[in-house]
Design a protein around this motif. Structure first.
Motif, short mmCIF file in Angstrom:
data_model
loop_
_atom_site.label_atom_id
_atom_site.label_comp_id
_atom_site.label_asym_id
_atom_site.label_seq_id
_atom_site.Cartn_x
_atom_site.Cartn_y
_atom_site.Cartn_z
N THR A 195 -13.99 1.05 -10.02
CA THR A 195 -14.00 2.49 -9.82
C THR A 195 -14.19 3.21 -11.15
N ARG B 222 -17.70 2.73 -7.56
CA ARG B 222 -17.29 3.86 -6.74
C ARG B 222 -16.96 5.00 -7.69
N ASP C 139 -15.87 3.46 1.02
CA ASP C 139 -16.34 3.38 -0.36
C ASP C 139 -17.05 4.68 -0.74
N GLY D 47 -7.72 0.18 -2.16
CA GLY D 47 -9.03 0.00 -1.54
C GLY D 47 -9.63 -1.37 -1.74
N ARG D 48 -10.86 -1.51 -1.30
CA ARG D 48 -11.53 -2.81 -1.36
C ARG D 48 -11.93 -3.20 -2.78
N ARG D 49 -11.88 -2.24 -3.73
CA ARG D 49 -12.26 -2.53 -5.12
C ARG D 49 -11.03 -2.80 -6.00
N ARG D 50 -9.90 -3.06 -5.40
CA ARG D 50 -8.65 -3.20 -6.17
C ARG D 50 -8.72 -4.30 -7.22
N LEU E 108 -6.35 5.43 -4.61
CA LEU E 108 -7.56 5.09 -3.85
C LEU E 108 -8.14 3.77 -4.34
N HIS E 109 -8.09 3.53 -5.64
CA HIS E 109 -8.61 2.28 -6.19
C HIS E 109 -7.69 1.10 -5.84
N VAL F 5 -9.10 5.00 1.90
CA VAL F 5 -8.89 3.76 1.16
C VAL F 5 -9.80 2.64 1.67
N GLY F 6 -10.11 2.63 2.95
CA GLY F 6 -10.94 1.57 3.50
C GLY F 6 -12.42 1.83 3.37
N THR G 11 0.83 -1.20 0.00
CA THR G 11 0.00 0.00 0.00
C THR G 11 0.86 1.25 0.00
#
Length: 473
Positions: A231, A270, A165, A189-192, A185-186, A162-163, A88
Motif C-alpha cells: 500500500t 493500492r 482493493d 486487507g489482502r495486502r497485509r 485498511l492495509h 478491507v476485502g 482484525t
C-alpha cells in the motif's frame, strides 16, 4: 483471592489450545472445564457453571459472537475473554461491543492470557471503574478507539473496504487519525504481507515530490516501487504539485511506464490518500486535477473531529494513560471531573492533541490521580498566547476559559443551579457599565448602541446594581 474456588470455562475447537490453557490455569490453582464447541459452553453457562469464560470466536457449530448475547442475557456479570486468530479491527470491535472483558489475538502470550484471567476474576463485578479500566485495556490495543455513532460509521466503511482493493480517500481534520485508518485498511486487507509506505507530501519540498515517488535513478527506485505488492499512503494529497499529480493519475490508470527493477513489471500498489484540505476548492483554484480527484474519491472515508464525538473522550483518555505507562511514563488514573472537563474543550488538534495532553500530564505531574484542576491548568497554558503570536483573543475564548476554570473549581465538576442567569449577569454588568461610560452617562444613546429599549436599559441598570455617574439618570 482463593483460586481453588474459581472455575474457568474454556471453549476452542483446537485441542492443543484447550490443553495449553487448561494446564496453565490448573497450575495457578483454578478449576478448569474445556469444550470444543459453543453449544456445550452455552449449556454450562446456563447451568450456572464458571466464573470466567475464555473462548475462541469461530467454533464448529456457531460463531461465538452469536452466542455472547445469550450468555450476557443469562449471566450479565460473567467476564468473558475472547481470543481469535482473525486479528482484525472488526473482531476486536465486535468483542468489545459484545461486552467481552478482554480481546486477545492468536497466537497469544500465555502470561498475557493468565494476567487477563486474574484481572477478570479479581474485579468487582459491578464496579464501573473496573469496567472502564478493562475497556481501556482492550481499546489501547486497537488501531482506532471509540464507540460513538460517528465512529461506528467509520468502522462500517472500513469493514466494507478491507476485502476490496479500491483506491481510498480519507478526509478529516489534522489529528483525527487518518494514517491509523490507512494502516488498518492495509493490515486487515489482502495486502497485509506487503509494505505500507508513507509519503507526507506536506513535509516533502515540492521540487522533490516526483523523485520521492518515482526515484532518482539507479539505486533509488522511489516509494512507488518500494510499495510494490503493498500500500502507498499519500498523506496531505492536497499539497501534491500538479506535475506529480499527472504521473500519479497515470499510476492509478495503469499507464505509468515506471518498472520495478527487481521484477521487470509495473509496481502493483493500492493507493490510499488523505487530506485535511478542501480538494473541490483546490480544483476550482486550478491547484488540483479534477480527474485525479475522481480516481481517488472512489471510496471516501470521512473522519469526525473529536468535538463531534466527545462521548469517546473518556475511553481515549484512559487508553492513552495505559499506552503512556507501557512506554515508561508514570502510571496514572483520571477522575470523572477531569473527564468532564476534557469533554467541553473544543480540541482543535483533535485526538492527537488529546494524546499529547495526556502524555504531558503523565510526565509533568507527580499526582497519581489526574484531577480537573490539573487538566484545566494544562489547557490554560496550552491556549495561552506565546511571545510573538499575532491576532486578538476573542471574547468567546476568554469566556470559555473563565467558565472552564469555574467548572474545574467545583468539587464534582458541576456548578450550583442557576448558572445561566449568573453568567448573563456577569457579562451584562460590565457591558452596560462600559457603554454608559462611553456615552458619558447618556442613557438614550447607550440604549441605542446596545439595541435596547430605554425602559429596558433603566430596569437592567437597577436590577444589576450598575452605578451611575453622579447627576446622570
Amino acid at each position: 483471592m482463593n483460586t481453588a474456588s474459581k472455575k474457568i470455562l474454556i471453549a476452542d475447537d483446537d485441542s492443543s489450545i484447550r490443553l495449553v490453557l487448561s494446564q496453565a490455569f490448573s497450575r495457578l490453582g483454578y478449576q478448569v472445564r474445556a469444550t470444543g464447541n459453543a453449544t456445550t459452553l452455552l449449556k454450562w453457562v446456563t447451568d450456572g457453571e464458571g466464573d470466567l469464560v475464555v473462548t475462541d470466536v469461530v467454533m464448529p457449530d456457531e460463531n461465538v459472537f452469536d452466542v455472547l448475547p445469550r450468555i450476557r442475557k443469562e449471566r450479565p456479570k460473567l467476564p468473558i475473554i475472547v481470543m481469535s486468530a482473525q486479528n482484525t479491527l472488526l473482531t476486536a470491535v465486535n468483542a468489545a461491543d459484545a461486552g467481552a472483558f478482554e480481546y486477545i489475538s492468536k497466537p497469544f502470550d500465555l502470561d498475557d492470557m493468565t494476567a487477563a484471567a486474574r484481572r477478570a476474576l479479581s474485579r468487582p463485578a459491578d464496579s464501573e471503574a473496573a469496567k472502564a479500566q478493562a475497556r481501556a485495556m482492550k481499546d489501547e490495543r486497537l488501531p482506532l478507539i471509540g464507540r460513538s455513532a460517528p465512529m461506528q460509521d467509520v468502522y462500517r466503511t472500513i469493514a466494507r473496504l478491507v476485502g476490496a482493493d479500491l483506491t481510498v480517500l480519507i478526509l478529516g481534520e489534522s489529528g483525527t487519525g487518518k494514517e491509523l485508518v490507512a494502516r488498518a485498511l492495509h493490515d486487515l486487507g489482502r495486502r497485509r504481507d506487503g509494505k505500507f509506505v508513507v509519503i507526507n507530501l506536506a513535509a516533502v519540498p515540492r521540487e522533490r515530490v516526483e523523485s520521492e515517488l518515482f526515484g532518482r535513478g539507479e539505486g533509488d527506485p522511489g516509494k512507488l516501487v518500494e510499495a510494490d505488492g503493498g500500500t502507498l499512503f499519500l498523506d496531505e494529497i492536497g499539497d501534491m504539485p500538479l506535475d506529480a499529480q499527472s504521473r500519479l493519475l497515470r499510476v492509478i490508470d495503469g499507464a505509468e511506464p515506471a518498472l520495478n527493477p527487481r521484477t521487470g513489471r509495473k509496481p502493483n500498489v493500492r493507493v490510499i490518500a488523505a487530506t485535511n484540505r478542501d480538494l473541490r476548492g483546490l480544483i476550482r483554484q486550478g491547484l488540483f486535477r479534477e480527474d485525479l480527484f475522481f480516481r481517488l474519491n472512489v471510496a471516501p472515508i470521512r473522519l469526525p473531529p473529536l468535538r463531534d464525538r466527545t462521548e469517546d473522550i473518556p475511553d481515549l483518555a484512559r487508553s492513552f494513560l495505559l499506552r503512556a505507562a507501557r512506554e515508561g511514563l508514570p502510571s496514572k488514573t483520571i477522575d470523572q471531573s477531569a473527564l468532564e472537563r476534557l469533554k467541553i474543550h473544543p480540541w482543535p488538534g483533535n485526538v492527537r492533541e488529546l494524546e499529547n495532553l495526556i502524555r504531558r500530564v503523565c510526565a509533568l505531574y507527580g499526582e497519581d490521580l489526574i484531577s480537573a484542576r490539573i487538566v484545566e491548568r494544562e489547557l490554560a497554558e496550552q491556549s495561552a498566547p506565546q511571545p510573538g503570536e499575532e491576532g486578538p483573543i476573542t471574547l468567546s475564548t476568554l469566556v470559555e476559559r473563565h467558565l472552564a476554570a469555574h467548572f474545574a473549581e467545583q468539587p464534582d465538576g458541576v456548578p450550583p443551579v442557576g448558572l445561566y442567569d449568573r453568567v448573563l449577569e456577569e457579562v451584562e454588568r460590565p457591558l452596560i457599565r462600559l457603554t454608559l461610560a462611553a456615552t458619558r452617562g447618556n442613557q438614550v444613546r447607550a440604549a441605542e448602541i446596545l439595541g435596547l429599549n430605554r425602559n429596558t436599559l433603566r430596569k437592567k441598570i437597577s436590577d444589576l446594581g450598575v452605578e451611575l455617574a453622579r447627576g446622570k439618570k
